[in-house]
Design an enzyme around this catalytic site. Structure first.
Site, PDB file in Angstrom:
ATOM      1  N   SER A 222       0.815  -1.201   0.000  1.00 61.52           N
ATOM      2  CA  SER A 222       0.000   0.000   0.000  1.00 61.52           C
ATOM      3  C   SER A 222       0.857   1.262   0.000  1.00 61.52           C
ATOM      4  CB  SER A 222      -0.957  -0.053   1.190  1.00 61.52           C
ATOM      5  OG  SER A 222      -2.074   0.722   0.904  1.00 61.52           O
ATOM      6  N   HIS A 365      -7.785  -5.760   1.303  1.00 62.84           N
ATOM      7  CA  HIS A 365      -6.540  -5.006   1.371  1.00 62.84           C
ATOM      8  C   HIS A 365      -5.660  -5.464   2.534  1.00 62.84           C
ATOM      9  CE1 HIS A 365      -4.154  -1.448   0.551  1.00 62.84           C
ATOM     10  NE2 HIS A 365      -4.197  -1.082   1.822  1.00 62.84           N
TER      11      HIS A 365
END
Ligand code: GTR
Length: 389
Positions: A222, A365
């Site tokens: 990320s 995620h």
């Protein structure tokens, strides 16, 4: 506050493919002056440097490479949860410039029974490293798997380089080592500082006889993935760059405005990018580049991009399209064989023909044991099939 702001942004973002604008993507093989880029020489002398320069000016800020001195001091923590598998040391990287210095702890696990130098995987971590190491169940930094498969596992916490915090981000190297950057509209900020930190870890690897620094991967998830890409682009000592779910400002095409947008990221995380990047809020189509160019600038070195199907905020399709566009540099300029899925679709298996790797897993995620295992399969195959990349 940041959290609620974030949630609001995530809920009100566009997730509708039919609302994605028609894309006019900058041509990888036409220079800013309009020159056709046909050869490796054109790419390496003209196009790649101008691409990196443009990203530095408009987005990530300049990456200062100078410092006066660097010293390494190793500590051997008494508590090593991985003691049966790995030796553990913490190297304090002490970097000095103009009379000031910054100390960055680099945590390094090397496989216990290995004799010769081993390849290394470095994670740029925005999660507290002490906890990642203490919690053996947490696979975000999967030490057991990495070391178990014969690699050295290294990690540093961005807190010691540039804290991941709107108020405190300058309380690291931007204060101690590079205060002039803060005065520059194209100066380094948070993400650039983290990339700088990874480069200092590489300075250390180069002189540790346990480490084969010619087989080194810089990895980030990320926000860390955004920094990993920027690091790999600026420092060719990394043979492999792995960006996991790096999304907006990472692998995903900005022009799609799907999920997180330039304006959102600049609003919630104003300290990640250089000031100039604000110029593109709501105007992604006016960017002189898009993120496929950042990935392409890694060529011919190995790149691995991974996404998760439910991670729509990071625009997994935009990451796939970006990698696909970037891979033409590997195939057309460097003549490498590339194997990627034809379409954006569930691709649980890594692809390893050539120097471009990819997977799209199910789920949300996160950086998981599954992600590490696919990436390490790919890394291993690359070492076997293309030992010198
Ligand atoms: C989000 C941010 C993303 C991504 C993510 C993360 O809040 O909007 O760009 O970086 O955090 O780092 O997990």
């Amino acid at each position: 506050l940041v959290f609620s702001h974030c949630l609001f942004a995530q809920q009100s973002a566009n997730y509708d493919e039919s609302k994605v604008p028609d894309l006019v993507i900058p041509d990888l093989f036409v220079s800013f002056e309009g020159r056709r880029i046909k050869s490796i020489e054109d790419w390496e002398k003209i196009r790649r440097p101008e691409i990196i320069q443009a990203f530095a000016d408009q987005m990530y800020g300049h990456l200062p490479k100078d410092y006066d001195q660097m010293a390494f001091e190793a500590r051997f923590p008494a508590n090593n949860p991985y003691g049966n598998l790995a030796d553990y040391k913490i190297i304090e990287l002490k970097v000095s410039r103009k009379g000031n210095s910054q100390i960055i702890p680099l945590h390094l696990f090397t496989p216990k029974l290995q004799k010769g130098p081993v390849p290394v995987v470095l994670l740029i971590s925005h999660r507290a490293v002490d906890q990642l190491i203490a919690d053996m169940e947490d696979q975000f930094f999967d030490i057991q798997q990495i070391v178990g498969r014969g690699y050295a596992a290294a990690v540093f916490d961005v807190e010691y380089v540039s804290p991941d915090d709107k108020e405190r981000f300058a309380d690291g190297i931007l204060k101690t080592l590079y205060p002039e950057q803060m005065q520059m509209p194209n100066g380094m900020r948070g993400l650039g500082s983290w990339a700088w930190g990874a480069m200092r870890a590489m300075d250390y690897f180069e002189q540790d006889p346990m480490i084969d620094h010619t087989k080194a991967a810089v990895v980030g998830h990320s926000r860390g993935g955004k920094a990993a890409l920027w690091c790999g682009a600026n420092d060719s000592r990394w043979s492999v760059t792995y960006a996991n779910e790096s999304g907006c400002g990472g692998a995903a095409l900005s022009r799609r405005k799907f999920g997180e947008t330039v304006e959102r990221i600049n609003t919630v995380f104003p300290y990640w990018f250089t000031d100039n990047f604000d110029l593109y809020n709501g105007k992604e189509e006016t960017l002189p580049f898009d993120q496929h160019q950042l990935i392409a600038s890694l060529a011919p070195r190995t790149v691995y991009i991974a996404s998760a199907m439910e991670d729509l905020w990071a625009d997994p399709k935009g990451e796939y399209l970006s990698l696909k566009l970037a891979s033409t540099t590997y195939s057309q300029i460097y003549g490498k064989q590339i194997e990627l899925p034809e379409e954006y679709e569930f691709s649980p298996h890594f692809h390893h023909k050539g120097s471009v790797g990819y997977h799209l897993r199910s789920g949300k995620h996160d950086l998981t044991g599954e992600d590490w295992s696919k990436f390490l399969d790919f890394f291993e195959a690359s070492l076997r099939l293309f030992p010198i990349f």
